[in-house]
Design a protein around this motif. Structure first.
Motif, PDB file in Angstrom:
ATOM      1  N   PHE A  34       0.835  -1.205   0.000  1.00  0.00           N
ATOM      2  CA  PHE A  34       0.000   0.000   0.000  1.00  0.00           C
ATOM      3  C   PHE A  34       0.870   1.257   0.000  1.00  0.00           C
ATOM      4  O   PHE A  34       0.608   2.203  -0.733  1.00  0.00           O
ATOM      5  CB  PHE A  34      -0.922  -0.003   1.220  1.00  0.00           C
ATOM      6  N   VAL A  35       1.921   1.241   0.811  1.00  0.00           N
ATOM      7  CA  VAL A  35       2.802   2.410   0.909  1.00  0.00           C
ATOM      8  C   VAL A  35       3.690   2.543  -0.325  1.00  0.00           C
ATOM      9  O   VAL A  35       3.812   3.624  -0.915  1.00  0.00           O
ATOM     10  CB  VAL A  35       3.660   2.322   2.188  1.00  0.00           C
ATOM     11  N   LEU A  36       4.311   1.447  -0.733  1.00  0.00           N
ATOM     12  CA  LEU A  36       5.290   1.502  -1.816  1.00  0.00           C
ATOM     13  C   LEU A  36       4.657   1.737  -3.191  1.00  0.00           C
ATOM     14  O   LEU A  36       5.267   2.368  -4.060  1.00  0.00           O
ATOM     15  CB  LEU A  36       6.103   0.203  -1.845  1.00  0.00           C
ATOM     16  N   GLU A  37       3.447   1.237  -3.401  1.00  0.00           N
ATOM     17  CA  GLU A  37       2.811   1.354  -4.711  1.00  0.00           C
ATOM     18  C   GLU A  37       1.723   2.429  -4.751  1.00  0.00           C
ATOM     19  O   GLU A  37       1.027   2.565  -5.755  1.00  0.00           O
ATOM     20  CB  GLU A  37       2.193   0.008  -5.108  1.00  0.00           C
ATOM     21  N   TYR A  38       1.584   3.193  -3.690  1.00  0.00           N
ATOM     22  CA  TYR A  38       0.476   4.152  -3.591  1.00  0.00           C
ATOM     23  C   TYR A  38       0.469   5.132  -4.760  1.00  0.00           C
ATOM     24  O   TYR A  38      -0.584   5.432  -5.340  1.00  0.00           O
ATOM     25  CB  TYR A  38       0.569   4.912  -2.262  1.00  0.00           C
ATOM     26  N   ASN A  39       1.631   5.652  -5.127  1.00  0.00           N
ATOM     27  CA  ASN A  39       1.707   6.662  -6.186  1.00  0.00           C
ATOM     28  C   ASN A  39       2.314   6.124  -7.480  1.00  0.00           C
ATOM     29  O   ASN A  39       2.690   6.907  -8.361  1.00  0.00           O
ATOM     30  CB  ASN A  39       2.535   7.861  -5.703  1.00  0.00           C
ATOM     31  N   ASN A  40       2.420   4.816  -7.590  1.00  0.00           N
ATOM     32  CA  ASN A  40       2.967   4.226  -8.814  1.00  0.00           C
ATOM     33  C   ASN A  40       1.907   4.272  -9.905  1.00  0.00           C
ATOM     34  O   ASN A  40       0.893   3.567  -9.834  1.00  0.00           O
ATOM     35  CB  ASN A  40       3.393   2.784  -8.555  1.00  0.00           C
ATOM     36  N   PRO A  41       2.084   5.094 -10.955  1.00  0.00           N
ATOM     37  CA  PRO A  41       1.047   5.227 -11.986  1.00  0.00           C
ATOM     38  C   PRO A  41       0.829   3.959 -12.799  1.00  0.00           C
ATOM     39  O   PRO A  41      -0.201   3.817 -13.465  1.00  0.00           O
ATOM     40  CB  PRO A  41       1.589   6.362 -12.864  1.00  0.00           C
ATOM     41  N   ARG A  42       1.750   3.015 -12.720  1.00  0.00           N
ATOM     42  CA  ARG A  42       1.636   1.782 -13.511  1.00  0.00           C
ATOM     43  C   ARG A  42       0.939   0.662 -12.735  1.00  0.00           C
ATOM     44  O   ARG A  42       0.652  -0.394 -13.305  1.00  0.00           O
ATOM     45  CB  ARG A  42       3.026   1.317 -13.945  1.00  0.00           C
ATOM     46  N   THR A  43       0.675   0.895 -11.447  1.00  0.00           N
ATOM     47  CA  THR A  43       0.024  -0.152 -10.642  1.00  0.00           C
ATOM     48  C   THR A  43      -1.153   0.418  -9.849  1.00  0.00           C
ATOM     49  O   THR A  43      -2.284   0.455 -10.328  1.00  0.00           O
ATOM     50  CB  THR A  43       1.042  -0.814  -9.698  1.00  0.00           C
ATOM     51  N   PRO A  88      -3.614   4.937 -10.200  1.00  0.00           N
ATOM     52  CA  PRO A  88      -4.932   5.387 -10.679  1.00  0.00           C
ATOM     53  C   PRO A  88      -6.116   4.906  -9.841  1.00  0.00           C
ATOM     54  O   PRO A  88      -7.259   5.291 -10.109  1.00  0.00           O
ATOM     55  CB  PRO A  88      -5.010   4.793 -12.098  1.00  0.00           C
ATOM     56  N   MET A  89      -5.895   4.057  -8.854  1.00  0.00           N
ATOM     57  CA  MET A  89      -6.987   3.452  -8.099  1.00  0.00           C
ATOM     58  C   MET A  89      -7.454   4.358  -6.967  1.00  0.00           C
ATOM     59  O   MET A  89      -6.714   5.206  -6.475  1.00  0.00           O
ATOM     60  CB  MET A  89      -6.543   2.103  -7.508  1.00  0.00           C
ATOM     61  N   ASP A  90      -8.716   4.144  -6.538  1.00  0.00           N
ATOM     62  CA  ASP A  90      -9.219   4.845  -5.355  1.00  0.00           C
ATOM     63  C   ASP A  90      -8.695   4.147  -4.106  1.00  0.00           C
ATOM     64  O   ASP A  90      -8.187   3.021  -4.171  1.00  0.00           O
ATOM     65  CB  ASP A  90     -10.753   4.875  -5.357  1.00  0.00           C
ATOM     66  N   PRO A  91      -8.779   4.790  -2.928  1.00  0.00           N
ATOM     67  CA  PRO A  91      -8.217   4.204  -1.700  1.00  0.00           C
ATOM     68  C   PRO A  91      -8.736   2.807  -1.385  1.00  0.00           C
ATOM     69  O   PRO A  91      -7.975   1.953  -0.928  1.00  0.00           O
ATOM     70  CB  PRO A  91      -8.622   5.206  -0.619  1.00  0.00           C
TER      71      PRO A  91
END
Length: 474
Positions: free
Chosen positions: A275-284, A287-290
């Motif tokens: 959750f922390v590491l991929e939170y702002n990864n645009p490729r994973t 784009p998702m909601d919380p």
């Protein structure tokens, strides 16, 4: 020349007695022999023209790799599993993962129990060795453990019944969701049964080329898959104890308590890390909601333990996330489960030993129980053998290819831990590297303890002890 019935009976009896003697004398080698035999048989079957969708024989590397991946319930593949194999090939995959998931010795014991309606001592020892590696070695074994030898028959019954019930339940929960998606009834029935088997056996093969794309953001579908994977990965001894004492935690064995606690901690900590590491990864997850980020984090955390399913492109994960996944895959699931890895109890034993040493205690203790030293030696052996296998495979593949270490390490650990997640390296690499990965899957599934015991074959008692001297450690 006509063979008389009495002579045929005599030949059969001698063959049966010979197999029983070999199994009783060297159960570890017997396990490896049976396992290897299944791999060779399925390699031959996958090589048949009827097994492929094109009607042409599969190349040896693809047939062998698929056979090993199926019997080892890994989930890695060198071909597109959904389109490359014919209906006959998919049936082979389904049967193979059921055999591999339950365990070849456990399956043999179950069949013997069904046929003879009784379980002899040798069959009990074989089945118990499949559930507890400590029993592989010759010599007395303390009965203060999760499942006693006298309960082996009940454990086998639990294995057979739980596998049937859990897979059926998962299939029934997936089936209506597939109908809502517009999948035809017969296709939905087959796909739900196929996916339930792949979830419970922690294999991760998919029946269609679309994979999980139509259900990538569906909470119901993904939660059901997670449930199937966790129930398969928690371990049959845990399921056995819970079926007897679900409402009485005080009666749970130490193994059950340690397994459930460590398993839950790793699941939550892994989800938090993703959750922390991929939170702002645009490729994973970017784009998702919380809510979706939380769902996908838990899904990936559970699949990284051995499930093999994925809703995101693993190759697009952040480097830190790949490392977290490496760690989770290497640990794996519970002992005597359909999952791979060094097992969660192994990790727990190492931490308990470290805590005991830090506190100055001579004994490892947990839940008011003392853990003997031979369990710690076994845990250390498992980790060292696993790390050695992974390191050797990585070195060989790096010498044979020009791939980067992070992708090679990821797929090698996935192969060793029979997880099935991949960065795409396995399918795109050379034949020689794929053979190495197949060997890594084999060594990972038969277990480092089984392999070590097979090489040792027997224990040689010594009537003397050498003088003690302490080297410097740390």
């Amino acid at each position: 020349m006509r063979v008389e019935p009495a002579m045929r009976t005599s030949i059969y009896a001698r063959l049966r007695d010979g197999i029983d003697s070999f199994a009783a004398a060297t159960p570890a080698r017997f396990a490896i022999t049976i396992f290897t035999s299944f791999v060779l048989i399925f390699t031959l079957l996958f090589s048949l023209p009827i097994a492929t969708s094109t009607g042409r024989p599969a190349p040896l590397v693809d047939a062998l790799f698929t056979a090993v991946s199926v019997i080892c319930v890994t989930g890695l593949s060198t071909v597109d599993m959904a389109t490359y194999w014919s209906p006959f090939g998919h049936v082979l995959v389904f049967i193979g993962v059921e055999i591999g998931g339950i365990g070849v010795l456990t399956l043999a014991s179950i069949l013997g129990l069904v046929i003879s309606r009784r379980l002899g001592l040798r069959q009990k020892l074989l089945a118990a060795g499949d559930a507890n590696p400590l029993r592989i070695h010759k010599g007395p074994i303390s009965e203060g453990q999760a499942v006693r030898l006298g309960e082996t028959g009940s454990l086998l019954l639990t294995v057979a019944v739980s596998a049937l019930i859990i897979e059926l339940a998962v299939a029934l929960l997936l089936f209506p969701r597939m109908l809502i998606q517009g999948v035809p009834v017969l296709d939905a029935a087959w796909q739900s049964v196929y996916l339930s088997a792949m979830a419970f056996t922690n294999t991760g093969f998919l029946p269609t080329s679309d994979g999980l794309t139509p259900y990538a953001d569906d909470p119901w579908f993904l939660t059901v898959l997670m449930l199937g994977v966790v129930l398969g990965a928690i371990g049959f001894p845990v399921i056995y104890v819970l079926t007897k004492n679900l409402r009485h935690p005080r009666r749970w064995s130490l193994h059950v308590k340690i397994t459930i606690l460590t398993f839950a901690l790793l699941l939550v900590l892994g989800a938090f890390a993703y959750f922390v590491l991929e939170y702002n990864n645009p490729r994973t997850f970017g784009p998702m909601d919380p809510g979706q980020r939380v769902l996908q984090s838990f899904f990936l955390s559970s699949m990284a333990r051995s499930g093999g399913f994925s809703t995101v492109d693993i190759a697009q994960l952040d480097s830190a996330s790949l490392l977290v996944t490496d760690m989770l895959m290497f640990i794996g699931g519970g002992s005597a489960s359909t999952a791979g890895g060094i097992k969660v109890t192994t990790l727990a034993i190492l931490f308990l030993a470290a805590f005991a040493e830090a506190r100055g205690h001579s004994d490892m203790e947990a839940y008011d129980r003392r853990i003997p030293g031979d369990v710690l030696r076994l845990a250390v052996s498992v980790v060292l053998w696993g790390a050695t296998t992974v390191a050797a495979s990585c070195i060989l593949i790096l010498l044979l290819t020009d791939s980067t270490l992070d992708y090679v390490l990821f797929d090698v650990i996935s192969a060793f831990a029979t997880c099935g997640l991949t960065t795409g390296f396995t399918a795109s690499t050379t034949d020689s590297a794929q053979y190495i990965l197949a060997a890594t899957m084999f060594f990972g599934r038969i277990g480092t303890v089984t392999l070590a015991a097979a090489l040792a074959a027997s224990q040689h008692p010594r009537l003397f002890r050498r003088p003690e001297e302490r080297p410097i450690v740390g």
